[in-house]
Scaffold this motif. Structure first.
Motif, short mmCIF file in Angstrom:
data_model
loop_
_atom_site.label_atom_id
_atom_site.label_comp_id
_atom_site.label_asym_id
_atom_site.label_seq_id
_atom_site.Cartn_x
_atom_site.Cartn_y
_atom_site.Cartn_z
N PRO A 270 0.84 -1.20 0.00
CA PRO A 270 0.00 0.00 0.00
C PRO A 270 0.87 1.24 0.00
CG PRO A 270 0.12 -0.91 2.19
CD PRO A 270 0.87 -1.87 1.29
N TRP A 271 0.35 2.33 -0.53
CA TRP A 271 1.14 3.57 -0.56
C TRP A 271 1.35 4.09 0.83
CZ3 TRP A 271 4.54 6.17 -2.89
CH2 TRP A 271 4.70 7.52 -2.68
N THR A 272 0.36 3.96 1.69
CA THR A 272 0.49 4.41 3.06
C THR A 272 0.22 3.23 3.98
OG1 THR A 272 -1.81 5.11 3.02
CG2 THR A 272 -0.17 6.78 2.56
N SER A 273 0.37 3.47 5.27
CA SER A 273 0.16 2.41 6.23
C SER A 273 -1.32 2.05 6.30
CB SER A 273 0.65 2.85 7.62
OG SER A 273 -0.12 3.92 8.07
N ASP A 274 -1.62 0.96 7.02
CA ASP A 274 -2.99 0.50 7.09
C ASP A 274 -3.91 1.52 7.74
OD1 ASP A 274 -1.94 -2.88 7.83
OD2 ASP A 274 -2.15 -1.81 5.94
N PRO B 295 5.59 3.53 -5.97
CA PRO B 295 6.10 2.83 -4.80
C PRO B 295 5.11 2.90 -3.65
CG PRO B 295 7.13 4.95 -4.98
CD PRO B 295 6.29 4.78 -6.21
N ARG B 296 5.16 1.91 -2.82
CA ARG B 296 4.31 1.86 -1.64
C ARG B 296 5.19 1.71 -0.41
NH1 ARG B 296 -0.88 2.95 -3.80
NH2 ARG B 296 -0.27 2.96 -5.96
N PRO B 297 4.79 2.27 0.72
CA PRO B 297 5.62 2.17 1.91
C PRO B 297 5.67 0.76 2.44
CG PRO B 297 3.52 3.07 2.49
CD PRO B 297 3.53 2.95 0.99
N SER B 298 6.71 0.46 3.15
CA SER B 298 6.87 -0.88 3.70
C SER B 298 7.32 -0.78 5.14
CB SER B 298 7.88 -1.67 2.88
OG SER B 298 8.90 -0.86 2.42
N ARG B 299 6.96 -1.78 5.88
CA ARG B 299 7.33 -1.80 7.28
C ARG B 299 8.64 -2.56 7.46
NH1 ARG B 299 2.31 -4.06 6.98
NH2 ARG B 299 0.55 -2.66 7.30
N HIS B 300 9.35 -2.18 8.48
CA HIS B 300 10.61 -2.86 8.77
C HIS B 300 10.35 -4.23 9.35
CE1 HIS B 300 14.11 -0.64 7.93
NE2 HIS B 300 13.72 0.43 8.58
N PRO B 301 11.26 -5.16 9.15
CA PRO B 301 11.24 -6.35 9.99
C PRO B 301 11.30 -5.93 11.45
CG PRO B 301 12.81 -6.62 8.20
CD PRO B 301 12.32 -5.19 8.16
N ALA C 93 11.62 -5.51 0.74
CA ALA C 93 10.41 -4.82 1.18
C ALA C 93 10.29 -3.43 0.58
CB ALA C 93 10.39 -4.73 2.72
N HIS C 94 11.38 -2.92 0.00
CA HIS C 94 11.37 -1.59 -0.62
C HIS C 94 11.64 -1.67 -2.12
CE1 HIS C 94 11.52 0.11 3.46
NE2 HIS C 94 12.47 -0.76 3.70
N MET C 95 11.42 -2.83 -2.70
CA MET C 95 11.76 -3.02 -4.11
C MET C 95 10.61 -3.63 -4.88
SD MET C 95 15.67 -4.40 -4.20
CE MET C 95 17.04 -3.35 -3.71
N ASP C 96 10.59 -3.34 -6.15
CA ASP C 96 9.74 -4.05 -7.09
C ASP C 96 10.18 -5.50 -7.14
OD1 ASP C 96 8.16 -4.29 -9.75
OD2 ASP C 96 10.20 -4.91 -10.23
N ARG C 97 9.23 -6.41 -7.35
CA ARG C 97 9.57 -7.83 -7.31
C ARG C 97 10.54 -8.22 -8.41
NH1 ARG C 97 4.11 -10.98 -7.95
NH2 ARG C 97 3.43 -9.38 -6.50
N HIS C 98 10.53 -7.53 -9.53
CA HIS C 98 11.51 -7.81 -10.58
C HIS C 98 12.92 -7.50 -10.09
CE1 HIS C 98 8.64 -8.16 -14.09
NE2 HIS C 98 7.86 -7.68 -13.14
N LEU C 99 13.07 -6.41 -9.36
CA LEU C 99 14.39 -6.04 -8.84
C LEU C 99 14.81 -6.92 -7.68
CD1 LEU C 99 14.05 -2.14 -8.85
CD2 LEU C 99 14.98 -3.63 -10.64
N ALA C 100 13.85 -7.55 -7.02
CA ALA C 100 14.19 -8.39 -5.87
C ALA C 100 14.80 -9.71 -6.31
CB ALA C 100 12.94 -8.65 -5.02
N LEU D 96 7.12 6.60 -14.94
CA LEU D 96 8.55 6.87 -14.76
C LEU D 96 9.19 5.83 -13.85
CD1 LEU D 96 10.97 8.63 -15.35
CD2 LEU D 96 10.27 10.15 -13.49
N TRP D 97 8.49 5.44 -12.79
CA TRP D 97 9.00 4.36 -11.93
C TRP D 97 9.16 3.08 -12.74
CZ3 TRP D 97 11.00 4.47 -7.16
CH2 TRP D 97 10.72 5.54 -6.32
N GLY D 98 8.16 2.78 -13.57
CA GLY D 98 8.24 1.57 -14.38
C GLY D 98 9.38 1.61 -15.37
N LYS D 99 9.58 2.75 -16.00
CA LYS D 99 10.68 2.87 -16.96
C LYS D 99 12.03 2.73 -16.26
CE LYS D 99 12.31 5.56 -20.89
NZ LYS D 99 13.74 5.47 -20.57
N LEU D 100 12.15 3.29 -15.07
CA LEU D 100 13.39 3.14 -14.31
C LEU D 100 13.67 1.67 -14.03
CD1 LEU D 100 15.77 4.09 -12.59
CD2 LEU D 100 14.16 4.46 -10.70
N ALA D 101 12.66 0.93 -13.58
CA ALA D 101 12.84 -0.49 -13.30
C ALA D 101 13.26 -1.24 -14.57
CB ALA D 101 11.55 -1.09 -12.73
#
Length: 550
Positions: A8-12, A85-91, A121-128, A276-281
């Motif tokens: 999600p872009w923001t937290s729950d 991008p969407r925010p992610s929580r830390h482990p 947790a901060h990456m697109d799945r292709h980049l992961a 633009l995010w998609g093109k960067l990836a």
């Protein structure tokens, strides 16, 4: 493991922005990574040849990410197409950043400082996936885990043929589940539908003569397309959908081209930013480092320019995602070591690191150590490392703490040994390069050389007569290696000292630092920091000034 959802872009607790598709939710990511991070034998040449043979199928696009190791990247959910991008929580446990289980006991040490669970947790799945494949090459985790994990990650994507292939390898059978067969039919149907929807605009963009009718004015372009070619907003939106679908299938070159063309026609700022995010990836995955660096800079300008309109939470997460994605570029581009220092030391980005991504200090510290021209940043870096030592530390950050805070040379010696293992097992720092019959890790050699020089310089500052044997022990070298290394430093005029071969000692020449040089060094970054502070104050004053003008 459950369905893989999007970040999600923001937290729950905050209303999320609509449209997200290629980003995993962090709570699902951490569960997925526990299964995904494992070691799978690298495919043989025959195996790669087999994959290349079936690559003509539109559902199966194996691409190689050569800076790490071969991998077939999975796409994301086509029903929610956005690259934002969407925010992610830390482990939740900073003392165990890997959050993974390792079966062989000998691999536990390799996984101790593994940051993959935090990074993905901060990456697109292709980049992961390149990160996962790197760890697979090292055989840190069990083989069966990664195969099952990949099937889970590929479920619900367009990479159906690849998921079938993994299923066959995992279970040793030629049979595949019925849901995969059904999913393949859905993807084929969706592909045909999108091809029909974008045919008019793709035909237009494929004609150089027709493209010449367009101008820099987007509104004029939309009018021309509508009046002369009957291409309206629906066809332009279909172009975005088709580009996203191509990206999901691993067709990064086509996706990058269509996304660039879409941005030239799109009048929706949020949609344009997503493209633009998609093109960067796509550029990163194609290893177009120069183009990717341009896209990173363009994206950074947009993020910073929106500081007065976007919420602080959105700004924070956008910068964190940008820094994570930039690691692929900075550790492959020829000027990347300067780039990462320039970006990460900017106040807003350094604050983002301290707020939600302290693990990035590993890469910033490594870049500063190997960059001799940027040693003036060491003092500020050490201060940040001290502030964040409770939330994150690893041998690289602890090495600098031992040298510049504790002056613990025995501890620094031990940390230097551990640093080598951290670098070798890190997907960005431990990039392998094939040279003839040997494989080298350039950054490891560069880091160890410069780290030893830092240890040597600090040790020499507090000693006038130094036993070479003791110095060799501090730098984790043999006596002969240390003596030759010091001799080369003296010859190259990097060291003002004399070697007493009879006594086996190094006699330092006393040098007093000029007060003017100290002042210049202190004031060196003041101008840039003052400019950034003034710019921040001006940006904060814009909303108030506009309100007063009304």
């Amino acid at each position: 493991m459950g369905e893989i959802q999007q970040l999600p872009w923001t937290s729950d607790e905050v209303q999320p922005i609509h449209d997200a598709s290629i980003f995993l939710r962090p709570d699902h990511i951490l569960r997925a990574v526990r299964d995904v991070l494992a070691a799978m034998p690298r495919p043989s040449a025959a195996r790669l040849g087999q994959r290349t043979a079936v690559a003509q199928c539109p559902l199966y696009f194996p691409h190689l990410f050569h800076c790490l190791i071969p991998f077939p990247p999975p796409p994301s959910n086509p029903e929610n197409p956005s690259f934002l991008p969407r925010p992610s929580r830390h482990p939740s446990n900073p003392e165990n950043p890997s959050l993974l289980s390792t079966e062989p006991p000998e691999t536990a040490a390799m996984a101790e400082y593994d940051l993959t669970a935090r990074m993905v947790a901060h990456m697109d799945r292709h980049l992961a996936l390149p990160l996962l494949e790197f760890l697979q090459e090292l055989k840190v985790y069990a083989d069966a885990q990664i195969l099952q994990g990949k099937i889970s990650l590929l479920s619900g994507t367009n990479m159906v043929d690849y998921a079938m292939d993994i299923h066959k390898s995992l279970h040793g059978t030629e049979d595949v589940p019925a849901d995969m067969v059904a999913r393949r039919s859905e993807v084929v149907e969706r592909l045909r539908s999108l091809q029909d929807a974008v045919k008019p605009i793709v035909d237009f963009l494929s004609s150089p003569q027709l493209v010449q009718e367009l101008r820099a004015d987007k509104q004029y372009n939309l009018h021309v397309l509508q009046e002369r070619h009957q291409i309206g907003p629906d066809q332009i939106e279909a172009l975005y959908q088709y580009a996203k679908f191509q990206f999901e299938c691993g067709m990064y070159s086509e996706a990058a081209d269509f996304l660039a063309q879409y941005r030239a026609l799109c009048t929706d700022s949020e949609r344009s930013l997503s493209a633009l995010w998609g093109k960067l990836a796509a550029e990163i995955l194609m290893q177009n480092w120069d183009v990717a660096l341009e896209e990173i800079n363009r994206l950074k300008e947009i993020i910073d320019a929106n500081s007065s309109s976007a919420s602080p939470v959105n700004q924070l997460h956008s910068r964190i995602w940008l820094m994570h994605w930039s690691l692929f570029i900075f550790f492959n581009h020829e000027n990347g070591k300067n780039g990462i220092i320039d970006l990460f030391f900017q106040d807003r980005y350094l604050n983002a690191i301290q707020t939600n991504a302290p693990h990035l200090l590993r890469y910033l510290a490594a870049a500063v150590v190997v960059n001799k021209r940027r040693r003036n940043m060491l003092k500020e870096l050490v201060k940040v490392i001290q502030q964040e030592q409770q939330s994150y530390k690893d041998p690289i950050t602890e090495l600098l703490e031992c040298l510049y805070v504790k002056y613990d040379f025995d501890g620094a010696q031990q940390k230097l040994i551990e640093c080598e293992q951290v670098i070798l097992n890190d997907p960005f720092l431990g990039k392998r390069i094939q040279g003839g019959n040997s494989i080298t890790v350039p950054l490891r050699d560069e880091f160890l050389e410069n780290a030893r020089l830092l240890i040597f310089e600090n040790y020499c500052r507090i000693h006038r007569c130094i036993d070479i044997g003791v110095l060799a022990e501090k730098m984790n070298m043999t006596y002969d290696e240390a003596e030759l290394w010091i001799m080369n430093l003296v010859k190259s005029s990097k060291l003002d000292a004399k070697i007493d071969s009879v006594k086996g000692t190094l006699i330092m020449t006393t040098n007093r630092v000029n007060v003017h040089e100290q002042m210049i060094e202190t004031m060196k970054n003041l101008n840039a920091r003052t400019y950034m502070l003034a710019k921040s104050l001006v940006d904060l004053g814009h909303p108030a000034a506009q309100e007063a003008a009304r």
